[in-house]
Design a protein around this motif. Sequence first.
Motif, mmCIF file in Angstrom:
data_model
loop_
_atom_site.group_PDB
_atom_site.id
_atom_site.type_symbol
_atom_site.label_atom_id
_atom_site.label_comp_id
_atom_site.label_asym_id
_atom_site.label_seq_id
_atom_site.Cartn_x
_atom_site.Cartn_y
_atom_site.Cartn_z
ATOM 1 N N LYS A 88 52.792 12.216 24.912
ATOM 2 C CA LYS A 88 53.094 13.032 26.097
ATOM 3 C C LYS A 88 52.880 12.234 27.380
ATOM 4 O O LYS A 88 53.495 12.539 28.405
ATOM 5 C CB LYS A 88 52.248 14.306 26.089
ATOM 6 N N GLY A 132 49.732 14.930 18.921
ATOM 7 C CA GLY A 132 49.406 16.174 18.212
ATOM 8 C C GLY A 132 50.610 17.088 18.207
ATOM 9 O O GLY A 132 51.526 16.923 19.006
ATOM 10 N N GLY A 134 52.107 21.360 16.960
ATOM 11 C CA GLY A 134 51.716 22.730 16.642
ATOM 12 C C GLY A 134 50.637 23.245 17.588
ATOM 13 O O GLY A 134 49.825 24.086 17.220
ATOM 14 N N ALA A 135 50.621 22.723 18.808
ATOM 15 C CA ALA A 135 49.680 23.146 19.855
ATOM 16 C C ALA A 135 48.225 22.812 19.530
ATOM 17 O O ALA A 135 47.312 23.359 20.128
ATOM 18 C CB ALA A 135 49.846 24.635 20.171
ATOM 19 N N GLU A 136 48.008 21.889 18.588
ATOM 20 C CA GLU A 136 46.630 21.620 18.159
ATOM 21 C C GLU A 136 45.771 20.988 19.264
ATOM 22 O O GLU A 136 44.562 21.132 19.256
ATOM 23 C CB GLU A 136 46.608 20.748 16.888
ATOM 24 N N GLN A 214 48.800 19.539 32.844
ATOM 25 C CA GLN A 214 50.073 20.071 33.330
ATOM 26 C C GLN A 214 49.786 21.326 34.122
ATOM 27 O O GLN A 214 48.819 22.033 33.822
ATOM 28 C CB GLN A 214 50.993 20.450 32.147
ATOM 29 N N ILE A 217 52.439 27.146 33.406
ATOM 30 C CA ILE A 217 53.600 27.960 33.796
ATOM 31 C C ILE A 217 53.391 29.356 33.213
ATOM 32 O O ILE A 217 53.488 29.542 32.003
ATOM 33 C CB ILE A 217 54.920 27.339 33.268
ATOM 34 N N ARG A 238 60.477 30.645 20.014
ATOM 35 C CA ARG A 238 59.186 30.778 19.327
ATOM 36 C C ARG A 238 58.267 31.665 20.166
ATOM 37 O O ARG A 238 57.995 31.360 21.331
ATOM 38 C CB ARG A 238 58.556 29.402 19.130
ATOM 39 N N PHE A 245 48.751 31.554 24.987
ATOM 40 C CA PHE A 245 49.959 31.164 25.739
ATOM 41 C C PHE A 245 50.793 30.170 24.959
ATOM 42 O O PHE A 245 51.839 29.741 25.436
ATOM 43 C CB PHE A 245 49.544 30.551 27.088
ATOM 44 N N ARG A 246 50.349 29.785 23.758
ATOM 45 C CA ARG A 246 50.999 28.685 23.044
ATOM 46 C C ARG A 246 51.955 29.189 21.958
ATOM 47 O O ARG A 246 51.580 29.970 21.089
ATOM 48 C CB ARG A 246 49.937 27.771 22.434
ATOM 49 N N ALA A 247 53.185 28.697 22.012
ATOM 50 C CA ALA A 247 54.204 29.133 21.061
ATOM 51 C C ALA A 247 54.309 28.185 19.872
ATOM 52 O O ALA A 247 54.463 28.639 18.741
ATOM 53 C CB ALA A 247 55.552 29.232 21.761
ATOM 54 N N ASP A 283 61.280 21.170 24.104
ATOM 55 C CA ASP A 283 60.597 22.461 24.299
ATOM 56 C C ASP A 283 60.718 22.865 25.767
ATOM 57 O O ASP A 283 60.419 22.060 26.646
ATOM 58 C CB ASP A 283 59.106 22.352 23.971
ATOM 59 N N VAL A 285 59.804 25.927 28.809
ATOM 60 C CA VAL A 285 59.254 27.200 29.271
ATOM 61 C C VAL A 285 59.950 27.522 30.600
ATOM 62 O O VAL A 285 60.576 26.642 31.201
ATOM 63 C CB VAL A 285 57.712 27.171 29.478
ATOM 64 N N GLU A 295 57.907 19.149 26.512
ATOM 65 C CA GLU A 295 57.742 17.903 25.760
ATOM 66 C C GLU A 295 58.961 17.681 24.863
ATOM 67 O O GLU A 295 59.782 18.585 24.701
ATOM 68 C CB GLU A 295 56.473 17.950 24.901
HETATM 69 N N1 ADP Z 1 52.264 23.693 30.990
HETATM 70 C C1 ADP Z 1 52.456 24.752 30.184
HETATM 71 N N2 ADP Z 1 52.593 26.006 30.689
HETATM 72 C C2 ADP Z 1 52.768 27.075 29.866
HETATM 73 N N3 ADP Z 1 52.817 26.986 28.520
HETATM 74 C C3 ADP Z 1 52.686 25.770 27.968
HETATM 75 C C4 ADP Z 1 52.509 24.587 28.759
HETATM 76 N N4 ADP Z 1 52.389 23.531 27.947
HETATM 77 C C5 ADP Z 1 52.494 24.021 26.698
HETATM 78 N N5 ADP Z 1 52.686 25.357 26.694
HETATM 79 C C6 ADP Z 1 52.807 26.206 25.485
HETATM 80 O O1 ADP Z 1 51.995 25.615 24.470
HETATM 81 C C7 ADP Z 1 52.767 25.208 23.359
HETATM 82 C C8 ADP Z 1 52.306 23.847 22.854
HETATM 83 O O2 ADP Z 1 52.437 22.862 23.837
HETATM 84 P P1 ADP Z 1 53.136 21.448 23.572
HETATM 85 O O3 ADP Z 1 52.906 20.613 24.763
HETATM 86 O O4 ADP Z 1 54.542 21.653 23.165
HETATM 87 O O5 ADP Z 1 52.254 20.854 22.377
HETATM 88 P P2 ADP Z 1 52.601 20.474 20.863
HETATM 89 O O6 ADP Z 1 53.022 19.050 20.928
HETATM 90 O O7 ADP Z 1 51.345 20.654 20.127
HETATM 91 O O8 ADP Z 1 53.726 21.364 20.418
HETATM 92 C C9 ADP Z 1 54.211 25.192 23.847
HETATM 93 O O9 ADP Z 1 55.052 25.517 22.770
HETATM 94 C C10 ADP Z 1 54.213 26.253 24.944
HETATM 95 O O10 ADP Z 1 54.405 27.537 24.379
#
Ligand code: ADP
Length: 337
Positions: A88, A132, A134-136, A214, A217, A238, A245-247, A283, A285, A295
């Motif tokens: 990232k 990473g 899956g939002a881990e 970040q 959002i 998703r 907040f994580r999808a 991805d 938002v 990302e």
């Molecule tokens: N800056 C952000 N603002 C709002 N939601 C976010 C932001 N960054 C990530 N998310 C949420 O968290 C989830 C995981 O973040 P992400 O950066 O895609 O990590 P990973 O690589 O683990 O998928 C995303 O699918 C989104 O739903």
Amino acid sequence: MIGIHARAGSFSDKWIEYFSAKGIPYKLVDCCDSNIMEQLEECNGLMWHWAHHDHRAVLFARQLTYALETSGKYVFPDSKTVWHFDDKVGQKYLFESIGAPVVPTHIFYNKTIAIKWAMTASYPKVFKLRGGAGAENVFIIKNYSDAKKHIDKIFGRGYKVKNRLNFLKERLWHFKRDRTLTSFLNISKGLARLVLPKEAEKKFPTEKNYAYFQDFIPGNDSDIRIIVIGDRAFGIKRMVRKGDFRASGSGNIIYDKNEIPIECIRIAFEVNARLGAQCLAYDFVYKDKKPLIVEVSYSYSREAYIPCPGYWTRELEWVPTSFFPEYFMAEDFSKLI
Ligand SMILES: Nc1ncnc2c1ncn2[C@@H]1O[C@H](COP(=O)(O)OP(=O)(O)O)[C@@H](O)[C@H]1O
Ligand SMILES: [Mg+2]
């Protein structure tokens, strides 16, 4: 002749199926063997679906790719597709460099400067490790003291990309979601791993000495993931985990085409053309009705896309069909060879 590094369950299963069906010559190779150049002598291309959690691949897959490209061979994923994979930090610079619509991202390589920024920043923010899935490794930061804790840790003993506690939390979430015997049994596996570190956790270096934030959002109950492969794009919506907040990684996926905003398809095509990438998952938002990239990743879990009802062409025409994305990759690659 195409060299394929086969890995069961990865993209390579369908690549092999495609080349066999089409009568396109291929041979299986082992990229981890020191004699890989010899193995590839008769090949003018290599396809290898390597994963971010494969510690061996992480050590040399990029370097092998660049070396092969230097010699004039084709690779999937090629350097433009892969240099920023599971990184990232790299992606921040990548998207800023081409002026892509991206979630504002702040990076610090100095603790004092990071803390100074955190003291005046607005909250919430999102703190992430560079790698990473899956939002881990994605954390909400509610206030300055939260930010300070993460900054202290990342400039101190650091983080493990593969984190045992995360692993357990993930399993608990799946149990809460599914309430199945398998998901229950998985919790005990998670507990066992709290005691016994997973191989991956032991083998990966500690993440430290950079702080990645970040802007958060708000107001997204989902994210939109668009995958571009050559001149085709398909997508899923998703939904976020309940109370989160994580999808990504939630497993709660909507396949309805009408739920995928066409502007995300357009942006993904445009950015992908600019990057010159073979295959990337974007991805998104939404902020003030505008999609922002969170990302990208060339690799993704293939099962999640099997129910996709069709794809869009570069001209944004919808093609209703079931399909295997790996066939698209193989088709594009075979045209190069
Ligand atoms: N800056 C952000 N603002 C709002 N939601 C976010 C932001 N960054 C990530 N998310 C949420 O968290 C989830 C995981 O973040 P992400 O950066 O895609 O990590 P990973 O690589 O683990 O998928 C995303 O699918 C989104 O739903
Ligand atoms: Mg993601």
